[in-house]
Design a protein around this motif. Sequence first.
Motif, PDB file in Angstrom:
ATOM      1  N   ALA A 281       0.829  -1.209   0.000  1.00 23.35           N
ATOM      2  CA  ALA A 281       0.000   0.000   0.000  1.00 23.35           C
ATOM      3  C   ALA A 281       0.856   1.250   0.000  1.00 23.35           C
ATOM      4  O   ALA A 281       1.943   1.272   0.574  1.00 23.35           O
ATOM      5  N   THR A 282       0.352   2.279  -0.660  1.00 25.39           N
ATOM      6  CA  THR A 282       1.000   3.584  -0.674  1.00 25.39           C
ATOM      7  C   THR A 282       0.012   4.625  -0.169  1.00 25.39           C
ATOM      8  O   THR A 282      -1.082   4.752  -0.727  1.00 25.39           O
ATOM      9  N   PRO A 283       0.364   5.373   0.888  1.00 27.44           N
ATOM     10  CA  PRO A 283      -0.563   6.368   1.441  1.00 27.44           C
ATOM     11  C   PRO A 283      -0.350   7.758   0.837  1.00 27.44           C
ATOM     12  O   PRO A 283       0.782   8.149   0.535  1.00 27.44           O
ATOM     13  N   PHE A 284      -1.449   8.490   0.715  1.00 27.21           N
ATOM     14  CA  PHE A 284      -1.423   9.846   0.164  1.00 27.21           C
ATOM     15  C   PHE A 284      -2.345  10.751   0.972  1.00 27.21           C
ATOM     16  O   PHE A 284      -3.250  10.291   1.674  1.00 27.21           O
ATOM     17  N   GLY A 285      -2.116  12.040   0.832  1.00 26.61           N
ATOM     18  CA  GLY A 285      -3.077  13.046   1.255  1.00 26.61           C
ATOM     19  C   GLY A 285      -3.508  13.830   0.025  1.00 26.61           C
ATOM     20  O   GLY A 285      -2.663  14.317  -0.730  1.00 26.61           O
ATOM     21  N   TYR A 286      -4.807  13.917  -0.204  1.00 23.70           N
ATOM     22  CA  TYR A 286      -5.343  14.673  -1.339  1.00 23.70           C
ATOM     23  C   TYR A 286      -6.023  15.935  -0.804  1.00 23.70           C
ATOM     24  O   TYR A 286      -6.891  15.857   0.072  1.00 23.70           O
ATOM     25  N   LYS A 287      -5.620  17.092  -1.324  1.00 27.49           N
ATOM     26  CA  LYS A 287      -6.309  18.336  -1.026  1.00 27.49           C
ATOM     27  C   LYS A 287      -7.210  18.663  -2.205  1.00 27.49           C
ATOM     28  O   LYS A 287      -6.780  18.609  -3.365  1.00 27.49           O
ATOM     29  N   PHE A 288      -8.467  19.011  -1.927  1.00 24.02           N
ATOM     30  CA  PHE A 288      -9.423  19.263  -2.997  1.00 24.02           C
ATOM     31  C   PHE A 288     -10.410  20.340  -2.563  1.00 24.02           C
ATOM     32  O   PHE A 288     -10.456  20.725  -1.385  1.00 24.02           O
ATOM     33  N   ASP A 289     -11.208  20.819  -3.506  1.00 25.04           N
ATOM     34  CA  ASP A 289     -12.174  21.864  -3.169  1.00 25.04           C
ATOM     35  C   ASP A 289     -13.605  21.333  -3.270  1.00 25.04           C
ATOM     36  O   ASP A 289     -13.835  20.157  -3.608  1.00 25.04           O
ATOM     37  N   SER A 290     -14.572  22.199  -2.975  1.00 24.94           N
ATOM     38  CA  SER A 290     -15.969  21.783  -2.900  1.00 24.94           C
ATOM     39  C   SER A 290     -16.571  21.464  -4.261  1.00 24.94           C
ATOM     40  O   SER A 290     -17.703  20.971  -4.340  1.00 24.94           O
ATOM     41  N   PHE A 291     -15.832  21.737  -5.337  1.00 28.96           N
ATOM     42  CA  PHE A 291     -16.288  21.388  -6.681  1.00 28.96           C
ATOM     43  C   PHE A 291     -15.691  20.062  -7.164  1.00 28.96           C
ATOM     44  O   PHE A 291     -15.951  19.631  -8.280  1.00 28.96           O
ATOM     45  N   GLY A 292     -14.860  19.450  -6.352  1.00 24.80           N
ATOM     46  CA  GLY A 292     -14.256  18.182  -6.715  1.00 24.80           C
ATOM     47  C   GLY A 292     -12.967  18.321  -7.481  1.00 24.80           C
ATOM     48  O   GLY A 292     -12.479  17.347  -8.069  1.00 24.80           O
ATOM     49  N   GLU A 293     -12.366  19.508  -7.469  1.00 25.86           N
ATOM     50  CA  GLU A 293     -11.086  19.698  -8.150  1.00 25.86           C
ATOM     51  C   GLU A 293      -9.943  19.379  -7.192  1.00 25.86           C
ATOM     52  O   GLU A 293      -9.901  19.899  -6.067  1.00 25.86           O
ATOM     53  N   ILE A 294      -9.032  18.535  -7.623  1.00 30.58           N
ATOM     54  CA  ILE A 294      -7.880  18.180  -6.811  1.00 30.58           C
ATOM     55  C   ILE A 294      -6.836  19.283  -6.899  1.00 30.58           C
ATOM     56  O   ILE A 294      -6.430  19.687  -7.988  1.00 30.58           O
TER      57      ILE A 294
END
Length: 335
Positions: A281-294
Amino acid sequence: MPILSIFIVLFYLPKLFALDPYTHFTSLDLPPKSIGPESIALDRFNQGPYIGISDGRILKYKGPNVGFVLFAYTSPNRYERMKGFYELCDDVTDPNLGPTCGRPFGFSFNNFNGVLYIVDALLGLFKVGPEGGLATLIAKSAGGVPFKFLNGIDVDQLTGDVYLTVASQTFDLRNVIQGNYVLDSTGRLITYNPITKELKVLLDGLSIPAGPVVSTDRTFVLFSEFSTKTVKKYCLTGLKANTTEALLNLPGNPVKIKRAPEPGKFWVAVNEIVQQQPRNATPFGYKFDSFGEILLIKNLEDHYSNIIVNLVQEYNGGRVVVGSREVKFVGMYSK
Protein backbone atom coordinates in the motif's frame (compact mmCIF):
# COMPACT_ATOMS: atom_id res chain seq x y z
CA MET A 1 -17.33 16.65 -10.61
CA PRO A 2 -15.92 13.12 -10.82
CA ILE A 3 -15.02 13.27 -14.54
CA LEU A 4 -12.96 16.40 -14.02
CA SER A 5 -11.30 14.84 -10.98
CA ILE A 6 -10.29 11.73 -12.93
CA PHE A 7 -8.92 13.92 -15.74
CA ILE A 8 -6.78 15.85 -13.27
CA VAL A 9 -5.46 12.72 -11.59
CA LEU A 10 -4.51 11.08 -14.88
CA PHE A 11 -2.98 13.99 -16.74
CA TYR A 12 -1.68 16.40 -14.11
CA LEU A 13 -0.05 14.16 -11.53
CA PRO A 14 3.49 15.57 -12.00
CA LYS A 15 2.21 19.12 -11.57
CA LEU A 16 0.13 18.28 -8.49
CA PHE A 17 3.04 16.52 -6.80
CA ALA A 18 5.41 19.35 -7.69
CA LEU A 19 3.14 21.86 -5.94
CA ASP A 20 3.70 20.21 -2.55
CA PRO A 21 5.22 22.85 -0.24
CA TYR A 22 5.13 20.63 2.87
CA THR A 23 8.59 19.12 2.60
CA HIS A 24 9.98 19.34 6.17
CA PHE A 25 9.03 16.36 8.35
CA THR A 26 9.11 16.06 12.13
CA SER A 27 7.46 13.57 14.45
CA LEU A 28 5.94 13.76 17.89
CA ASP A 29 6.71 10.49 19.60
CA LEU A 30 4.01 8.85 21.69
CA PRO A 31 4.73 7.61 25.22
CA PRO A 32 6.56 4.26 25.37
CA LYS A 33 4.33 1.29 24.45
CA SER A 34 1.58 3.59 23.08
CA ILE A 35 0.44 3.23 19.48
CA GLY A 36 -2.22 4.26 17.02
CA PRO A 37 -2.98 8.02 16.81
CA GLU A 38 -6.07 7.37 14.69
CA SER A 39 -7.65 10.77 15.26
CA ILE A 40 -6.08 14.18 15.83
CA ALA A 41 -7.47 17.61 16.77
CA LEU A 42 -6.51 21.01 18.15
CA ASP A 43 -8.73 22.79 20.69
CA ARG A 44 -10.20 26.30 20.44
CA PHE A 45 -6.98 27.80 21.79
CA ASN A 46 -4.95 26.00 19.12
CA GLN A 47 -3.46 23.76 21.80
CA GLY A 48 -2.53 20.14 21.32
CA PRO A 49 -2.60 18.10 19.26
CA TYR A 50 -4.99 15.78 21.03
CA ILE A 51 -4.81 12.16 19.87
CA GLY A 52 -6.71 8.94 20.45
CA ILE A 53 -4.60 5.79 20.93
CA SER A 54 -5.20 2.06 20.83
CA ASP A 55 -5.48 1.51 24.60
CA GLY A 56 -8.52 3.79 24.84
CA ARG A 57 -6.97 7.03 26.06
CA ILE A 58 -7.13 10.51 24.56
CA LEU A 59 -3.81 12.26 25.09
CA LYS A 60 -2.88 15.94 24.84
CA TYR A 61 0.52 17.14 23.67
CA LYS A 62 1.97 19.64 26.19
CA GLY A 63 5.15 20.57 24.37
CA PRO A 64 8.56 18.97 23.83
CA ASN A 65 9.54 19.13 27.49
CA VAL A 66 6.41 17.29 28.68
CA GLY A 67 5.17 15.30 25.70
CA PHE A 68 1.76 13.62 25.69
CA VAL A 69 -0.31 13.42 28.88
CA LEU A 70 -3.68 11.88 29.69
CA PHE A 71 -6.64 14.11 28.81
CA ALA A 72 -9.74 11.91 28.67
CA TYR A 73 -11.07 8.38 28.35
CA THR A 74 -14.43 6.83 27.45
CA SER A 75 -14.67 3.62 29.47
CA PRO A 76 -15.83 3.78 33.10
CA ASN A 77 -14.25 0.33 33.52
CA ARG A 78 -10.84 1.54 32.44
CA TYR A 79 -9.35 1.45 35.92
CA GLU A 80 -9.96 -1.48 38.20
CA ARG A 81 -9.59 -0.73 41.92
CA MET A 82 -8.24 -4.07 43.06
CA LYS A 83 -4.99 -4.58 44.94
CA GLY A 84 -4.67 -0.86 45.37
CA PHE A 85 -4.96 1.22 42.21
CA TYR A 86 -4.26 -1.14 39.33
CA GLU A 87 -4.16 0.26 35.82
CA LEU A 88 -5.98 -2.33 33.77
CA CYS A 89 -5.82 -0.84 30.29
CA ASP A 90 -2.83 1.47 29.91
CA ASP A 91 -0.67 0.42 26.96
CA VAL A 92 -2.73 -2.65 26.05
CA THR A 93 -2.87 -3.52 22.35
CA ASP A 94 -5.21 -6.52 22.52
CA PRO A 95 -8.27 -5.56 20.43
CA ASN A 96 -10.44 -7.91 22.49
CA LEU A 97 -10.00 -5.53 25.43
CA GLY A 98 -11.63 -2.75 23.40
CA PRO A 99 -15.08 -3.19 24.99
CA THR A 100 -13.46 -2.82 28.41
CA CYS A 101 -10.89 -0.12 27.72
CA GLY A 102 -12.56 1.76 24.86
CA ARG A 103 -11.11 2.92 21.55
CA PRO A 104 -11.70 6.60 20.63
CA PHE A 105 -11.69 6.48 16.84
CA GLY A 106 -12.59 10.06 16.07
CA PHE A 107 -13.29 13.34 17.85
CA SER A 108 -14.12 16.95 17.13
CA PHE A 109 -14.24 20.05 19.33
CA ASN A 110 -17.11 22.48 19.65
CA ASN A 111 -14.99 25.62 19.62
CA PHE A 112 -17.69 27.72 21.31
CA ASN A 113 -17.81 25.83 24.60
CA GLY A 114 -14.74 23.61 24.39
CA VAL A 115 -16.70 20.36 24.52
CA LEU A 116 -15.01 17.45 22.77
CA TYR A 117 -17.36 15.01 21.03
CA ILE A 118 -15.95 11.51 20.67
CA VAL A 119 -16.92 8.44 18.69
CA ASP A 120 -15.61 5.34 20.40
CA ALA A 121 -15.44 2.55 17.84
CA LEU A 122 -16.84 0.02 20.30
CA LEU A 123 -18.65 1.95 23.03
CA GLY A 124 -20.69 4.74 21.40
CA LEU A 125 -20.96 8.53 21.16
CA PHE A 126 -19.47 10.54 24.06
CA LYS A 127 -18.64 14.07 25.12
CA VAL A 128 -16.17 15.55 27.60
CA GLY A 129 -15.64 19.10 28.80
CA PRO A 130 -12.50 21.24 28.45
CA GLU A 131 -11.18 19.83 31.72
CA GLY A 132 -11.10 16.27 30.33
CA GLY A 133 -11.49 13.16 32.49
CA LEU A 134 -14.12 10.44 32.10
CA ALA A 135 -16.32 11.22 29.09
CA THR A 136 -20.11 11.12 29.32
CA LEU A 137 -21.98 8.61 27.20
CA ILE A 138 -24.53 10.23 24.89
CA ALA A 139 -25.80 7.28 22.87
CA LYS A 140 -25.11 3.67 21.97
CA SER A 141 -27.64 3.46 19.13
CA ALA A 142 -29.61 5.49 16.59
CA GLY A 143 -33.02 4.72 15.13
CA GLY A 144 -33.30 1.70 17.39
CA VAL A 145 -30.15 0.11 15.90
CA PRO A 146 -27.08 -0.29 18.17
CA PHE A 147 -23.82 1.19 16.94
CA LYS A 148 -21.45 -1.49 15.68
CA PHE A 149 -18.42 0.46 14.45
CA LEU A 150 -18.37 4.24 14.90
CA ASN A 151 -15.43 5.78 13.07
CA GLY A 152 -15.83 9.48 12.22
CA ILE A 153 -17.26 12.73 13.59
CA ASP A 154 -17.49 16.48 12.98
CA VAL A 155 -19.19 19.43 14.71
CA ASP A 156 -21.09 22.23 13.00
CA GLN A 157 -19.42 25.21 14.67
CA LEU A 158 -22.50 27.45 14.28
CA THR A 159 -25.36 25.21 15.41
CA GLY A 160 -23.39 22.69 17.47
CA ASP A 161 -24.95 19.82 15.53
CA VAL A 162 -22.79 16.71 15.39
CA TYR A 163 -22.34 14.45 12.36
CA LEU A 164 -21.01 10.92 12.72
CA THR A 165 -20.42 7.85 10.58
CA VAL A 166 -20.94 4.17 11.32
CA ALA A 167 -18.56 2.12 9.17
CA SER A 168 -20.58 -1.09 9.32
CA GLN A 169 -23.44 -2.82 11.09
CA THR A 170 -21.99 -6.31 10.54
CA PHE A 171 -18.34 -6.08 11.64
CA ASP A 172 -16.43 -4.02 14.16
CA LEU A 173 -12.90 -2.76 14.76
CA ARG A 174 -11.76 -6.07 16.24
CA ASN A 175 -12.69 -7.85 13.01
CA VAL A 176 -10.72 -5.29 11.00
CA ILE A 177 -7.60 -5.62 13.13
CA GLN A 178 -7.77 -9.42 13.04
CA GLY A 179 -8.55 -9.50 9.31
CA ASN A 180 -11.74 -11.57 9.61
CA TYR A 181 -14.31 -9.32 7.95
CA VAL A 182 -16.03 -8.88 4.61
CA LEU A 183 -16.65 -5.43 3.16
CA ASP A 184 -20.33 -4.57 3.07
CA SER A 185 -22.76 -1.70 2.49
CA THR A 186 -24.40 -1.30 5.88
CA GLY A 187 -22.74 1.98 6.92
CA ARG A 188 -24.67 5.06 8.07
CA LEU A 189 -24.47 8.84 8.28
CA ILE A 190 -26.10 10.19 11.45
CA THR A 191 -26.68 13.60 13.00
CA TYR A 192 -27.03 14.46 16.70
CA ASN A 193 -28.70 17.62 17.99
CA PRO A 194 -27.19 18.48 21.40
CA ILE A 195 -30.17 20.71 22.28
CA THR A 196 -33.00 18.25 21.57
CA LYS A 197 -30.75 15.19 22.25
CA GLU A 198 -32.16 13.66 19.06
CA LEU A 199 -30.17 11.34 16.81
CA LYS A 200 -31.34 11.11 13.21
CA VAL A 201 -30.20 8.69 10.53
CA LEU A 202 -29.59 10.71 7.37
CA LEU A 203 -28.28 7.89 5.15
CA ASP A 204 -27.82 4.16 5.36
CA GLY A 205 -26.60 1.45 3.01
CA LEU A 206 -23.20 3.14 2.72
CA SER A 207 -20.00 1.30 1.74
CA ILE A 208 -17.66 1.79 4.73
CA PRO A 209 -18.22 5.54 5.19
CA ALA A 210 -15.83 7.69 7.21
CA GLY A 211 -14.65 11.21 7.83
CA PRO A 212 -17.81 13.30 7.85
CA VAL A 213 -17.06 17.01 7.57
CA VAL A 214 -19.43 19.98 7.42
CA SER A 215 -18.69 22.66 4.85
CA THR A 216 -17.83 26.11 6.18
CA ASP A 217 -21.00 27.57 4.67
CA ARG A 218 -23.02 24.67 6.18
CA THR A 219 -24.64 23.74 2.86
CA PHE A 220 -23.35 20.16 2.70
CA VAL A 221 -21.58 17.34 4.51
CA LEU A 222 -18.82 15.33 2.87
CA PHE A 223 -18.06 11.70 3.69
CA SER A 224 -15.87 9.05 2.10
CA GLU A 225 -16.75 5.53 1.04
CA PHE A 226 -13.78 3.23 1.46
CA SER A 227 -15.13 0.42 -0.73
CA THR A 228 -16.24 2.55 -3.69
CA LYS A 229 -13.16 4.85 -3.58
CA THR A 230 -15.32 7.97 -3.63
CA VAL A 231 -15.92 11.16 -1.70
CA LYS A 232 -19.64 11.96 -1.58
CA LYS A 233 -21.59 15.13 -0.86
CA TYR A 234 -24.80 15.11 1.17
CA CYS A 235 -26.65 18.39 0.55
CA LEU A 236 -28.19 20.10 3.57
CA THR A 237 -29.86 23.09 1.88
CA GLY A 238 -31.21 24.27 -1.48
CA LEU A 239 -32.97 22.38 -4.26
CA LYS A 240 -30.75 19.32 -3.67
CA ALA A 241 -31.35 19.17 0.09
CA ASN A 242 -31.32 15.62 1.47
CA THR A 243 -29.77 14.20 -1.70
CA THR A 244 -26.32 12.67 -2.26
CA GLU A 245 -23.93 12.92 -5.18
CA ALA A 246 -20.42 11.69 -5.91
CA LEU A 247 -17.92 14.55 -5.68
CA LEU A 248 -14.60 12.81 -6.19
CA ASN A 249 -13.49 9.46 -7.61
CA LEU A 250 -10.08 8.36 -6.35
CA PRO A 251 -7.44 5.80 -7.34
CA GLY A 252 -7.25 4.52 -3.77
CA ASN A 253 -9.39 3.92 -0.69
CA PRO A 254 -10.30 7.14 1.16
CA VAL A 255 -10.69 7.39 4.93
CA LYS A 256 -11.26 10.54 7.02
CA ILE A 257 -11.94 13.97 5.51
CA LYS A 258 -10.97 17.22 7.25
CA ARG A 259 -11.49 20.91 6.48
CA ALA A 260 -8.47 22.89 5.31
CA PRO A 261 -7.87 26.39 6.75
CA GLU A 262 -9.27 27.99 3.57
CA PRO A 263 -13.09 27.89 3.25
CA GLY A 264 -14.30 25.38 0.70
CA LYS A 265 -11.14 23.26 0.76
CA PHE A 266 -10.54 19.85 2.32
CA TRP A 267 -8.04 17.02 2.83
CA VAL A 268 -8.72 13.30 2.60
CA ALA A 269 -6.41 10.42 3.52
CA VAL A 270 -6.15 7.95 0.62
CA ASN A 271 -4.44 4.56 0.53
CA GLU A 272 -3.65 2.88 -2.77
CA ILE A 273 -3.69 -0.81 -1.86
CA VAL A 274 -2.18 -2.92 -4.64
CA GLN A 275 -2.62 -6.21 -2.81
CA GLN A 276 -3.86 -7.33 0.59
CA GLN A 277 -1.66 -10.32 1.49
CA PRO A 278 1.14 -9.51 1.86
CA ARG A 279 -0.02 -5.94 1.89
CA ASN A 280 1.37 -3.49 -0.62
CA ALA A 281 0.00 0.00 0.00
CA THR A 282 1.00 3.58 -0.67
CA PRO A 283 -0.56 6.37 1.44
CA PHE A 284 -1.42 9.85 0.16
CA GLY A 285 -3.08 13.05 1.25
CA TYR A 286 -5.34 14.67 -1.34
CA LYS A 287 -6.31 18.34 -1.03
CA PHE A 288 -9.42 19.26 -3.00
CA ASP A 289 -12.17 21.86 -3.17
CA SER A 290 -15.97 21.78 -2.90
CA PHE A 291 -16.29 21.39 -6.68
CA GLY A 292 -14.26 18.18 -6.71
CA GLU A 293 -11.09 19.70 -8.15
CA ILE A 294 -7.88 18.18 -6.81
CA LEU A 295 -5.47 20.90 -5.69
CA LEU A 296 -2.56 18.92 -4.29
CA ILE A 297 -1.45 15.32 -3.91
CA LYS A 298 0.98 14.59 -1.11
CA ASN A 299 2.82 11.27 -1.24
CA LEU A 300 3.44 10.03 2.32
CA GLU A 301 5.43 6.92 1.44
CA ASP A 302 8.79 8.26 2.64
CA HIS A 303 7.66 8.25 6.28
CA TYR A 304 4.68 5.86 6.10
CA SER A 305 5.99 3.08 3.88
CA ASN A 306 3.33 0.39 3.41
CA ILE A 307 1.32 1.92 6.26
CA ILE A 308 -2.39 2.78 6.14
CA VAL A 309 -2.99 6.41 7.10
CA ASN A 310 -6.34 7.42 8.51
CA LEU A 311 -6.15 11.19 8.64
CA VAL A 312 -4.38 14.06 6.91
CA GLN A 313 -5.19 17.49 8.31
CA GLU A 314 -3.84 20.96 7.57
CA TYR A 315 -3.72 23.64 10.27
CA ASN A 316 -3.07 27.36 10.14
CA GLY A 317 0.61 28.13 10.11
CA GLY A 318 1.51 25.78 7.29
CA ARG A 319 1.37 22.43 9.07
CA VAL A 320 -0.01 19.14 7.77
CA VAL A 321 -0.55 16.48 10.43
CA VAL A 322 -0.92 12.77 9.69
CA GLY A 323 -2.64 10.15 11.84
CA SER A 324 -2.41 6.36 11.56
CA ARG A 325 -3.48 3.55 13.86
CA GLU A 326 -0.35 1.61 12.89
CA VAL A 327 2.41 3.92 14.16
CA LYS A 328 3.88 5.24 17.42
CA PHE A 329 4.16 8.89 16.45
CA VAL A 330 2.26 11.84 15.03
CA GLY A 331 3.79 12.99 11.75
CA MET A 332 3.99 16.71 11.01
CA TYR A 333 4.91 18.27 7.67
CA SER A 334 5.69 21.96 7.40
CA LYS A 335 6.78 24.36 4.68
